[in-house]
Design a protein around this motif. Structure first.
Motif, PDB file in Angstrom:
ATOM      1  N   LEU A  10       0.828  -1.199   0.000  1.00 49.27           N
ATOM      2  CA  LEU A  10       0.000   0.000   0.000  1.00 49.27           C
ATOM      3  C   LEU A  10       0.866   1.255   0.000  1.00 49.27           C
ATOM      4  O   LEU A  10       0.560   2.237  -0.684  1.00 49.27           O
ATOM      5  N   CYS A  11       1.967   1.209   0.729  1.00 50.84           N
ATOM      6  CA  CYS A  11       2.907   2.326   0.787  1.00 50.84           C
ATOM      7  C   CYS A  11       3.520   2.588  -0.600  1.00 50.84           C
ATOM      8  O   CYS A  11       3.629   3.736  -1.027  1.00 50.84           O
ATOM      9  N   ILE A  12       3.884   1.524  -1.280  1.00 52.38           N
ATOM     10  CA  ILE A  12       4.433   1.666  -2.642  1.00 52.38           C
ATOM     11  C   ILE A  12       3.392   2.303  -3.558  1.00 52.38           C
ATOM     12  O   ILE A  12       3.699   3.225  -4.320  1.00 52.38           O
ATOM     13  N   MET A  13       2.138   1.841  -3.462  1.00 48.26           N
ATOM     14  CA  MET A  13       1.075   2.399  -4.299  1.00 48.26           C
ATOM     15  C   MET A  13       0.842   3.874  -3.964  1.00 48.26           C
ATOM     16  O   MET A  13       0.637   4.693  -4.867  1.00 48.26           O
ATOM     17  N   PHE A  14       0.890   4.217  -2.680  1.00 49.33           N
ATOM     18  CA  PHE A  14       0.699   5.606  -2.262  1.00 49.33           C
ATOM     19  C   PHE A  14       1.746   6.507  -2.930  1.00 49.33           C
ATOM     20  O   PHE A  14       1.413   7.542  -3.506  1.00 49.33           O
ATOM     21  N   PHE A  15       3.011   6.107  -2.840  1.00 53.51           N
ATOM     22  CA  PHE A  15       4.058   6.959  -3.399  1.00 53.51           C
ATOM     23  C   PHE A  15       4.063   6.936  -4.923  1.00 53.51           C
ATOM     24  O   PHE A  15       4.478   7.922  -5.538  1.00 53.51           O
ATOM     25  N   ARG A  16       3.564   5.884  -5.531  1.00 52.58           N
ATOM     26  CA  ARG A  16       3.399   5.882  -6.988  1.00 52.58           C
ATOM     27  C   ARG A  16       2.374   6.934  -7.394  1.00 52.58           C
ATOM     28  O   ARG A  16       2.596   7.717  -8.325  1.00 52.58           O
ATOM     29  N   GLU A  17       1.252   6.985  -6.670  1.00 52.82           N
ATOM     30  CA  GLU A  17       0.215   7.984  -6.950  1.00 52.82           C
ATOM     31  C   GLU A  17       0.720   9.395  -6.644  1.00 52.82           C
ATOM     32  O   GLU A  17       0.410  10.336  -7.369  1.00 52.82           O
ATOM     33  N   MET A  18       1.488   9.536  -5.567  1.00 57.23           N
ATOM     34  CA  MET A  18       2.059  10.838  -5.221  1.00 57.23           C
ATOM     35  C   MET A  18       3.008  11.319  -6.321  1.00 57.23           C
ATOM     36  O   MET A  18       3.003  12.496  -6.682  1.00 57.23           O
ATOM     37  N   PHE A  19       3.798  10.399  -6.862  1.00 57.09           N
ATOM     38  CA  PHE A  19       4.700  10.740  -7.962  1.00 57.09           C
ATOM     39  C   PHE A  19       3.908  11.230  -9.175  1.00 57.09           C
ATOM     40  O   PHE A  19       4.274  12.228  -9.790  1.00 57.09           O
ATOM     41  N   HIS A  20       2.799  10.544  -9.494  1.00 57.36           N
ATOM     42  CA  HIS A  20       1.965  10.969 -10.629  1.00 57.36           C
ATOM     43  C   HIS A  20       1.408  12.367 -10.389  1.00 57.36           C
ATOM     44  O   HIS A  20       1.377  13.190 -11.314  1.00 57.36           O
ATOM     45  N   LEU A  21       0.981  12.635  -9.164  1.00 51.15           N
ATOM     46  CA  LEU A  21       0.438  13.949  -8.831  1.00 51.15           C
ATOM     47  C   LEU A  21       1.508  15.026  -9.009  1.00 51.15           C
ATOM     48  O   LEU A  21       1.271  16.049  -9.657  1.00 51.15           O
TER      49      LEU A  21
END
Length: 162
Positions: A30-41
């Motif tokens: 979940l942490c990896i997915m969070f930072f992936r989405e943060m990177f996209h933002l």
């Protein structure tokens, strides 16, 4: 024979330990997915529309709430059903740790599910043009089912404690 069976049943609680450890791996994912989405933002910050940015942020909040729910279930479940956590005196301890029984854990899980569902519903309403009225109606019905269920669980818990 009875003593042996009771001892084996009691010790079998340790079979839950790898499950709670697995939840910590889910938290890592979940942490990896969070930072992936943060990177996209952050990558699209100059070109992203305001509505899309709000939707992305709501998704981040949703992931954070699911992460908190995972920690709550993982740690409280371990303490309630397997063994107390041995945390050093000089180490920071979560305020609710050791105080949450299975009844209060259920209430917190229900409240978290309602909050997560609320965020998901808000995301859907913000992109409502992508959904038919029937889909929107079913999302609201499902959300209200979560709300009523959480309320009913809390009410029944209150009744059984008195």
């Amino acid at each position: 024979m009875e003593k042996f069976i009771e001892t084996m049943m009691y010790r079998s609680r340790w079979l839950l330990a790898p499950i709670y450890l697995g939840l910590s791996l889910a938290l890592f994912a979940l942490c990896i997915m969070f930072f992936r989405e943060m990177f996209h933002l952050l990558w699209d910050i100059g070109t992203i529309k305001e509505t899309d940015m709000v939707l992305l942020i709501l998704g981040l909040i949703d992931l954070a709430m699911v992460g908190g729910l995972l920690v709550m279930v993982m740690m409280s479940g371990y303490e309630n059903f397997v063994s107390q956590l041995d945390i050093a005196e000089d180490e920071e301890k979560l305020g609710w740790l050791g105080k949450m029984d299975s009844s209060s854990l259920k209430a917190k899980i229900a409240a978290s599910i309602v909050a997560i569902s609320s965020i998901h519903l808000l995301k859907i309403f913000m992109g409502a043009t992508n959904y038919s009225n029937d889909h929107l109606m079913w999302y609201v019905i499902i959300h209200m089912t979560f709300v009523v269920s959480a309320f009913a669980m809390g009410y029944l818990d209150k009744l059984t404690k008195h």
